[in-house]
Design an enzyme around this catalytic site. Structure first.
Site, PDB file in Angstrom:
ATOM      1  N   PRO A 268       0.825  -1.215   0.000  1.00 46.00           N
ATOM      2  CG  PRO A 268       0.147  -0.871   2.217  1.00 46.00           C
ATOM      3  CD  PRO A 268       0.887  -1.835   1.333  1.00 46.00           C
ATOM      4  N   GLY A 269       0.428   2.242  -0.721  1.00 44.83           N
ATOM      5  CA  GLY A 269       1.089   3.546  -0.704  1.00 44.83           C
ATOM      6  C   GLY A 269       0.073   4.574  -0.252  1.00 44.83           C
ATOM      7  NE  ARG A 270      -4.123   6.599  -4.574  1.00 46.80           N
ATOM      8  CZ  ARG A 270      -3.716   7.445  -5.514  1.00 46.80           C
ATOM      9  NH1 ARG A 270      -3.906   8.733  -5.348  1.00 46.80           N
ATOM     10  NH2 ARG A 270      -3.184   7.000  -6.633  1.00 46.80           N
ATOM     11  CE1 TYR A 310      -1.139  10.093 -12.493  1.00 48.20           C
ATOM     12  CE2 TYR A 310      -2.450  11.114 -10.770  1.00 48.20           C
ATOM     13  CZ  TYR A 310      -1.316  10.433 -11.172  1.00 48.20           C
ATOM     14  OH  TYR A 310      -0.372  10.087 -10.236  1.00 48.20           O
ATOM     15  CB  CYS A 337       3.897  29.725 -18.269  1.00 50.73           C
ATOM     16  SG  CYS A 337       4.460  31.130 -17.304  1.00 50.73           S
ATOM     17  CD  GLU A 338       2.759  23.851 -19.580  1.00 50.00           C
ATOM     18  OE1 GLU A 338       1.820  23.511 -20.337  1.00 50.00           O
ATOM     19  OE2 GLU A 338       3.957  23.792 -19.900  1.00 50.00           O
ATOM     20  CE1 TYR A 366       2.293   6.967  -6.156  1.00 51.00           C
ATOM     21  CE2 TYR A 366       0.152   6.947  -5.069  1.00 51.00           C
ATOM     22  CZ  TYR A 366       1.266   6.276  -5.514  1.00 51.00           C
ATOM     23  OH  TYR A 366       1.388   4.936  -5.312  1.00 51.00           O
TER      24      TYR A 366
END
Ligand SMILES: *Cc1c(COP(=O)(O)O)cnc(C)c1O
Length: 403
Positions: A268-270, A310, A337-338, A366
Site C-alpha cells: 500500500p502507498g496511498r 490525471y 505557464c501552462e 503522489y
C-alpha cells in the site's frame, strides 16, 4: 486535522503558525494520521497476518519512511534510490520487495547483494538478466513474477496498471512459460506471484476478479508460491468516493488461501499516507474574469501535479473559515505557464482576498514525490506535526540550489 474556532489545525498546531514560520507553499504531514492509517490497515488484515510493504514511490521522505519502519512496515521500492533510502531508514532487507519494469543491471546486483526479500520481475528478459547476474555472483536469488491479470481496476485511466495494454507484468501465457523454463534453475527460486492492478481503487470487485485470475494461474502452473504479493491500490476518499469494503476484500483472500500456505504481501502507498498530507498556499492575486474568478496561488503543478497529470480532484479549503460566501465560480490556479496548471473549479466559495491561506487536502501520496522545478521554481519545505510539536523534514529549496 480540523477547525478549531474557525482556524484549521493539524493535531494541535495552527496552520497559520506554520505558514508564518516557514512560508508557503509547504507540505504538512500529521504523525497521528499516519499512525492511525497503519493501525487501521493492520487491523483490517489481521486475520491473514500479511507482510506490509509501504510503496515508497508514493512518498519518499526519509522521515516518513522512518515512521513506517517504527511500525514494522517494510518497503516496496521501484529504483535503486528508493532501495537505498529504505535501507538507510532502517528497514530490514527481509521486508523489501523491488518492483518495476525497467530495473537495470546495477540495481538488480545491488538488490541481490543486500539480500532483499524479493525482486519482482516483470518480463522474461528481466528474469534472464537476474539469472545471469545471480550466476555471476554465484548466488541463488529469490524472485517474484508479476502477472498482468488483464483486469480493469476501474480507476482513472492513467493509474490503471493491470490491463493487457498496460506495460506491467506478463500475460498468463508468458507467466506459465517462465515458470516452466526456470522452475529448476540453479540460480533462481521463483517464490512469489505478484500482481498490482492500479491505484485509487474504490471497490473490492476489481480485486475479486484479480484473485480469480491469480487462482486460475496457480491452477494452470501447478506450482506452490511461498508468497502471493497482491500489490496495493486501495483508494482513499478525496471527495465523495466510497472506500473499499475491506471485510469483503479480506474474505476473498481468506477463501483464496484455503489449502495454501502462502504468505500474503501488500504494497500500500496511498492508503497509508494519502490523507496524512496537506499543501498550504497563499493567494497571490484574485483576478476577476467576468464569469469566473481566478484565484491565483503561490503553489502550482510543479508542487502538486496530480490535477494536471490525471485530472485528479483535491479538496480546497480555507485556513480561516468565514460565513461570507460568494456565488461566483472560482478557478484555483497556480503561477505556472501552462493552462493545465489548475486545481479545479468550484461553483462557490467563501469570500477570499489576497494573502489568504488555502489548504489543498489529501496530498500525502503522489504529491511531493511528483513535484518538479518547472519554471525554475524552488520547492517548498515538508513539515511533520506531532501533537503540539512540528519540525522540518525537508528544507525549502533555494533558487541558488537550482542555478
Ligand atoms: C504504485 C505501486 C503500488 C502502490 O500503489 P497505491 O495505489 O499507492 O497503494 C504498489 N505496488 C506497485 C508495484 C506499484 O507500482
Amino acid at each position: 486535522m480540523k477547525y478549531l474556532n474557525g482556524k484549521y489545525r493539524v493535531e494541535s498546531v495552527d496552520i497559520g503558525r506554520i505558514s508564518k514560520k516557514f512560508g508557503t507553499p509547504a507540505y504538512i504531514y500529521s504523525y497521528e494520521v499516519i499512525k492511525n492509517n497503519i493501525n487501521k490497515f493492520k487491523k483490517n488484515f489481521k486475520n491473514i497476518n500479511p507482510l506490509i510493504c509501504f510503496s515508497i514511490k508514493s512518498n519518499s521522505n526519509f522521515n516518513i519512511i522512518k515512521i513506517m519502519n517504527s511500525f514494522k512496515i517494510g518497503a516496496d521500492v521501484v529504483s535503486l534510490g528508493e532501495l537505498k533510502l529504505a535501507l538507510k531508514a532502517g528497514i530490514n532487507p527481509e521486508k523489501i520487495v523491488f518492483s518495476g519494469v525497467g530495473k537495470k543491471r546495477e540495481e538488480i546486483e545491488y538488490a541481490i547483494r543486500k539480500k532483499i526479500l524479493l525482486i519482482n520481475a516483470e518480463s522474461e528478459n528481466e528474469v534472464i538478466e537476474i539469472e545471469n547476474i545471480a550466476r555471476k555472483l554465484n548466488k541463488k536469488v529469490k524472485i517474484g513474477l508479476r502477472l498482468n491479470p488483464d483486469t480493469d481496476a476501474r480507476t482513472l485511466k492513467y493509474i490503471s496498471t493491470g490491463k493487457k495494454e498496460n506495460k506491467f507484468g506478463v500475460s498468463l501465457g508468458v507467466f506459465l512459460r517462465i515458470i516452466n523454463k526456470f522452475r529448476n534453475s540453479r540460480y533462481l527460486n521463483i517464490v512469489c506471484l505478484s500482481v498490482h492492478i492500479g491505484s485509487q481503487i474504490t471497490s473490492h470487485k476489481p480485486y475479486e476478479k484479480m484473485i480469480k485470475i491469480v487462482q486460475a494461474t496457480i491452477n494452470r502452473c501447478k506450482y506452490n508460491f511461498e508468497y502471493i504479493d497482491l500489490g496495493g491500490g486501495m483508494g482513499i476518499r478525496y471527495g465523495n468516493e466510497k472506500e473499499i469494503n475491506y471485510k469483503k476484500y479480506l474474505n476473498l483472500i481468506i477463501n483464496f488461501l484455503k489449502n495454501k500456505k502462502s504468505k500474503i504481501i501488500f504494497e500500500p502507498g496511498r492508503s497509508l499516507i494519502g490523507n496524512a498530507g496537506l499543501l498550504i498556499s497563499k493567494i497571490i492575486y484574485i483576478k476577476d474574469a467576468g464569469t469566473k474568478k481566478f484565484v491565483i496561488l503561490d503553489t502550482g503543478m510543479n508542487d502538486l501535479i496530480r490535477p494536471a497529470l490525471y485530472n485528479a480532484k483535491h479538496k480546497i479549503i480555507p485556513y480561516k473559515r468565514s460565513n461570507k460566501s460568494t456565488n461566483k465560480k472560482h478557478e484555483f490556479v497556480g503561477p505556472i505557464c501552462e493552462t493545465t496548471d489548475s486545481f479545479g473549479v468550484l461553483k462557490k466559495f467563501q469570500k477570499l482576498k489576497q494573502g489568504d491561506i488555502l489548504i489543498i487536502k489529501d496530498v500525502g501520496a503522489y504529491g511531493k514525490v511528483l513535484s518538479s522545478n518547472y519554471n525554475l521554481r524552488p520547492l517548498g519545505p515538508e513539515i511533520l506535526v506531532k501533537k503540539s510539536k512540528y519540525k522540518i523534514i525537508k528544507r525549502r529549496q533555494k533558487i541558488s540550489d537550482l542555478i
